[in-house]
Design an enzyme around this catalytic site. Structure first.
Site, PDB file in Angstrom:
ATOM      1  N   ASP A  69       0.864  -1.182   0.000  1.00  0.00           N
ATOM      2  CA  ASP A  69       0.000   0.000   0.000  1.00  0.00           C
ATOM      3  C   ASP A  69       0.902   1.234   0.000  1.00  0.00           C
ATOM      4  O   ASP A  69       0.706   2.169   0.771  1.00  0.00           O
ATOM      5  CB  ASP A  69      -0.938  -0.015   1.213  1.00  0.00           C
ATOM      6  CG  ASP A  69      -1.922   1.148   1.208  1.00  0.00           C
ATOM      7  OD1 ASP A  69      -2.084   1.790   0.140  1.00  0.00           O
ATOM      8  OD2 ASP A  69      -2.499   1.437   2.274  1.00  0.00           O
ATOM      9  N   ASN A 111      -3.652   3.257  12.570  1.00  0.00           N
ATOM     10  CA  ASN A 111      -4.851   2.423  12.606  1.00  0.00           C
ATOM     11  C   ASN A 111      -4.511   0.952  12.394  1.00  0.00           C
ATOM     12  O   ASN A 111      -5.184   0.074  12.921  1.00  0.00           O
ATOM     13  CB  ASN A 111      -5.834   2.890  11.529  1.00  0.00           C
ATOM     14  CG  ASN A 111      -7.047   2.000  11.426  1.00  0.00           C
ATOM     15  OD1 ASN A 111      -7.878   1.966  12.344  1.00  0.00           O
ATOM     16  ND2 ASN A 111      -7.146   1.222  10.353  1.00  0.00           N
ATOM     17  N   ASP A 179      -5.978  -4.171  11.549  1.00  0.00           N
ATOM     18  CA  ASP A 179      -6.171  -3.019  12.438  1.00  0.00           C
ATOM     19  C   ASP A 179      -5.587  -3.293  13.815  1.00  0.00           C
ATOM     20  O   ASP A 179      -5.813  -4.367  14.394  1.00  0.00           O
ATOM     21  CB  ASP A 179      -7.666  -2.711  12.605  1.00  0.00           C
ATOM     22  CG  ASP A 179      -8.178  -1.760  11.542  1.00  0.00           C
ATOM     23  OD1 ASP A 179      -7.772  -1.917  10.372  1.00  0.00           O
ATOM     24  OD2 ASP A 179      -8.989  -0.870  11.883  1.00  0.00           O
ATOM     25  N   ASP A 209      -2.726   9.332   9.908  1.00  0.00           N
ATOM     26  CA  ASP A 209      -3.371   8.666   8.776  1.00  0.00           C
ATOM     27  C   ASP A 209      -4.616   7.907   9.248  1.00  0.00           C
ATOM     28  O   ASP A 209      -4.596   7.270  10.302  1.00  0.00           O
ATOM     29  CB  ASP A 209      -2.339   7.692   8.179  1.00  0.00           C
ATOM     30  CG  ASP A 209      -2.903   6.809   7.097  1.00  0.00           C
ATOM     31  OD1 ASP A 209      -3.142   7.336   5.997  1.00  0.00           O
ATOM     32  OD2 ASP A 209      -3.093   5.603   7.344  1.00  0.00           O
ATOM     33  N   LEU A 214      -9.829   4.315  14.604  1.00  0.00           N
ATOM     34  CA  LEU A 214      -9.068   3.580  15.627  1.00  0.00           C
ATOM     35  C   LEU A 214      -9.919   2.574  16.391  1.00  0.00           C
ATOM     36  O   LEU A 214      -9.499   1.449  16.610  1.00  0.00           O
ATOM     37  CB  LEU A 214      -8.428   4.552  16.625  1.00  0.00           C
ATOM     38  CG  LEU A 214      -7.372   5.519  16.076  1.00  0.00           C
ATOM     39  CD1 LEU A 214      -6.669   6.224  17.210  1.00  0.00           C
ATOM     40  CD2 LEU A 214      -6.375   4.812  15.164  1.00  0.00           C
ATOM     41  N   GLU A 251      -6.035  13.150   9.103  1.00  0.00           N
ATOM     42  CA  GLU A 251      -6.668  12.730   7.858  1.00  0.00           C
ATOM     43  C   GLU A 251      -7.994  12.115   8.262  1.00  0.00           C
ATOM     44  O   GLU A 251      -8.051  10.966   8.677  1.00  0.00           O
ATOM     45  CB  GLU A 251      -5.838  11.699   7.098  1.00  0.00           C
ATOM     46  CG  GLU A 251      -6.463  11.380   5.741  1.00  0.00           C
ATOM     47  CD  GLU A 251      -6.365   9.918   5.280  1.00  0.00           C
ATOM     48  OE1 GLU A 251      -6.665   9.652   4.120  1.00  0.00           O
ATOM     49  OE2 GLU A 251      -6.015   9.037   6.081  1.00  0.00           O
ATOM     50  N   HIS A 316      -2.079  12.011  -2.806  1.00  0.00           N
ATOM     51  CA  HIS A 316      -1.622  10.742  -3.367  1.00  0.00           C
ATOM     52  C   HIS A 316      -2.750   9.729  -3.532  1.00  0.00           C
ATOM     53  O   HIS A 316      -2.546   8.667  -4.090  1.00  0.00           O
ATOM     54  CB  HIS A 316      -0.534  10.163  -2.464  1.00  0.00           C
ATOM     55  CG  HIS A 316      -1.064   9.807  -1.106  1.00  0.00           C
ATOM     56  ND1 HIS A 316      -1.549  10.763  -0.221  1.00  0.00           N
ATOM     57  CD2 HIS A 316      -1.228   8.622  -0.487  1.00  0.00           C
ATOM     58  CE1 HIS A 316      -1.978  10.163   0.865  1.00  0.00           C
ATOM     59  NE2 HIS A 316      -1.791   8.867   0.741  1.00  0.00           N
ATOM     60  N   ASP A 317      -3.900  10.020  -2.970  1.00  0.00           N
ATOM     61  CA  ASP A 317      -5.045   9.109  -3.066  1.00  0.00           C
ATOM     62  C   ASP A 317      -5.958   9.518  -4.214  1.00  0.00           C
ATOM     63  O   ASP A 317      -5.755  10.540  -4.855  1.00  0.00           O
ATOM     64  CB  ASP A 317      -5.821   9.099  -1.747  1.00  0.00           C
ATOM     65  CG  ASP A 317      -5.070   8.361  -0.651  1.00  0.00           C
ATOM     66  OD1 ASP A 317      -4.374   7.373  -0.974  1.00  0.00           O
ATOM     67  OD2 ASP A 317      -5.168   8.775   0.514  1.00  0.00           O
TER      68      ASP A 317
END
Ligand code: GLC
Ligand code: CA
Length: 507
Positions: A69, A111, A179, A209, A214, A251, A316-317
């Site tokens: 990723d 996360n 996670d 991020d 969470l 984010e 970047h996404d």
């Protein structure tokens, strides 16, 4: 509630007035001819960022990672990925940036980790051992039915089966990104340790991020839960006590009200990316109506003291559309996604210049918005030269191709065959040589923004013009007007051409 709002301080914190630049290590500059950008390459390009007027560099993950990723799958928070360099290179980058007055913020993906992380390997092998609770394990893959699948191109469920532990683990993103379990106190201690480690290396802040995700709870799902907000308060308390000049950015791609939650009363993060306004700007450009932009900003009240928005056009996404109403999403697909290969999850993986059809007027309009809306502007590398994209590439790599420094085969990025193809068509060198290029325009806008600190600090006051295509607002003594329409408009104090804009001094 008896939380008192902190007093407005006289001197704004550095981040409130800073101009940010996001550069992907692997895509910026290759220094050792292996086709992959690296930290030493980045060091060699810092003078360019200084020339442009950048105050802070945002560096996405450079930690040890299997790179499934693009580094957001972290295998070791304390190691630099060998493809990118060494810890010494990272230290040198921080020092070299600071020497030029440029700060450095990095990404912290808290996360989840990579499934290659030693914690996960221990957790799956030894459920009752010290790492047994580090991840969210369960026997029921239907648990948390409220929780949406974010990476819906590749994943069907947020649970994956682990044959070793003989249980399912929860993952908000790729199934190779389990996670972390925030109900486990040791995980909190690990996070605090990571923060201290990097802050002591001289990092100026963190982008948290995927931070809304969470915690997860039965019946309510897993986004922006009170437990998550409380954990952020603990991170903030640590930073305030030990690194008071540091910046924490969230984010949090959430609806407006939930987005606001990440600021709290000024006791959570300092900065939140303005995910609500971003798609509204593109939708306004597609429809020629500013109404949606006014509406979104109406839902985002003034921020507590010491807080600032992070304004961005692209990153970047994919251009995320998860939070926009279905009718707006359809407008966006129709306007900006003529080729379905550009679709990534629910969004559009395209760069700024091709999104606006390479139209210079629209590019300048969008940059003017980026620099005049309330918030600190974030430039995505390459957008300052209107770089193109390659929608044939997998995942979001369409928008992550090598920076184009010069004309020619390696584009000045690498002397080797690059890991990802170079799109080409323009370059920093070509645009530096041309006074009326986009690059000079963006550099000039940065200079103008710095000459008008009110663009960073004054409240946003919407102004009605009676023209549907026009978005007008006041920031201190500047009236900022933007025409989303293809027709010229006469506003009295100023005439705007199609897609025209102006910053006008007023009394
Ligand atoms: C964040 C990053 C994105 C990444 C995801 C999962 O949303 O911006 O690039 O894929 O987290 O780590
Ligand atoms: Ca390299």
């Amino acid at each position: 509630m008896s939380t008192s709002t902190p007093k407005r301080s006289q001197t704004p914190k550095w981040y409130a007035t800073a101009v940010f630049y996001q550069a992907l290590v692997h895509a910026f500059q290759d220094s050792n001819a292996d086709g992959i950008g690296d930290l030493r390459g980045l060091i060699s390009r810092l003078d360019y960022l200084a020339w442009l007027g950048i105050d802070c560099l945002w560096l996405p993950p450079f930690y040890l990672s299997p790179m499934r990723d693009d580094g957001y799958d972290i295998a070791d928070y304390y190691a630099v990925d060998p493809r990118y360099g060494t810890m010494a290179d990272m230290e040198e980058l921080i020092a070299a940036a600071h020497a030029r007055g440029i700060r450095v913020v990095t990404d912290l993906a808290l996360n989840h980790t990579s499934d290659q992380h030693a914690w996960f390997q221990a957790s799956r092998r030894d459920p009752s051992g010290p790492y047994g609770d580090y991840y969210v394990w369960g026997d029921d893959p239907q648990r948390y039915p409220e929780i949406r699948v974010i990476f819906n191109d590749t994943e069907e469920s947020n649970w994956a089966w682990d044959p070793v532990r003989q249980q399912y683990y929860f993952h908000r993103f790729y199934s190779h990104q389990p996670d972390l379990n925030y109900d486990c106190p040791s995980v909190h201690r690990e996070v605090f340790k990571i923060i201290r480690f990097w802050m002591r290396k001289g990092i100026d802040g963190f982008r948290l991020d995927a931070i809304p995700y969470l915690y997860e709870r039965d019946g309510v799902g897993g986004e922006s839960l009170p437990e998550t907000l409380h954990f952020i308060e603990q991170v903030r308390a640590l930073v305030d006590a030990e690194f008071p000049d540091a910046l924490i950015i969230a984010e949090a791609n959430q609806p407006p009200a939930q987005t606001m939650e990440f600021f709290g009363a000024g006791n959570r993060v300092h900065m939140v990316f303005n995910f609500p306004v971003m798609p509204a700007l593109f939708a306004a450009l597609a429809t020629g109506s500013a109404a949606g932009v006014y509406d979104v900003l109406d839902k985002l009240p003034e921020l507590p003291a010491g807080c600032q928005w992070g304004t961005f056009l692209r990153n970047h996404d994919e251009l995320t559309l998860e939070m926009v109403p279905p009718e707006v999403r359809e407008v966006m697909y129709a306007a900006y996604m003529p080729d379905p290969r550009a679709k990534a999850n629910d969004g559009i993986a395209r760069r700024l210049a091709p999104l606006v059809g390479g139209d210079c007027r629209k590019l300048e309009l969008m940059f003017s918005l980026l620099f005049s809306l309330p918030g600190a502007p974030f430039i995505y590398y390459g957008d300052e030269i209107g770089m193109g994209e390659d929608i044939t590439l997998p995942d979001r790599h369409a928008v992550r191709t090598p920076m184009q420094w010069e004309e020619g085969p390696g584009a000045g990025f690498s002397t080797a065959a690059p890991q990802w193809p170079i799109v080409g068509g323009t370059s920093v060198a070509a645009q530096r040589a041309e006074e009326d290029s986009l690059l000079h325009f963006v550099r000039g806008l940065i200079a103008q923004r710095k000459a008008h600190p009110e663009l960073a600090l004054a409240p946003y006051e919407p102004v009605e013009t009676g023209v549907d295509a026009v978005f007008a607002f006041q920031r201190g003594s500047l009236l900022c007007v933007h025409n989303f329409g293809a027709e010229a408009v006469d506003l009295g104090p100023v005439e705007l051409g199609p897609f025209g804009w102006a910053w006008i001094p007023v009394e």
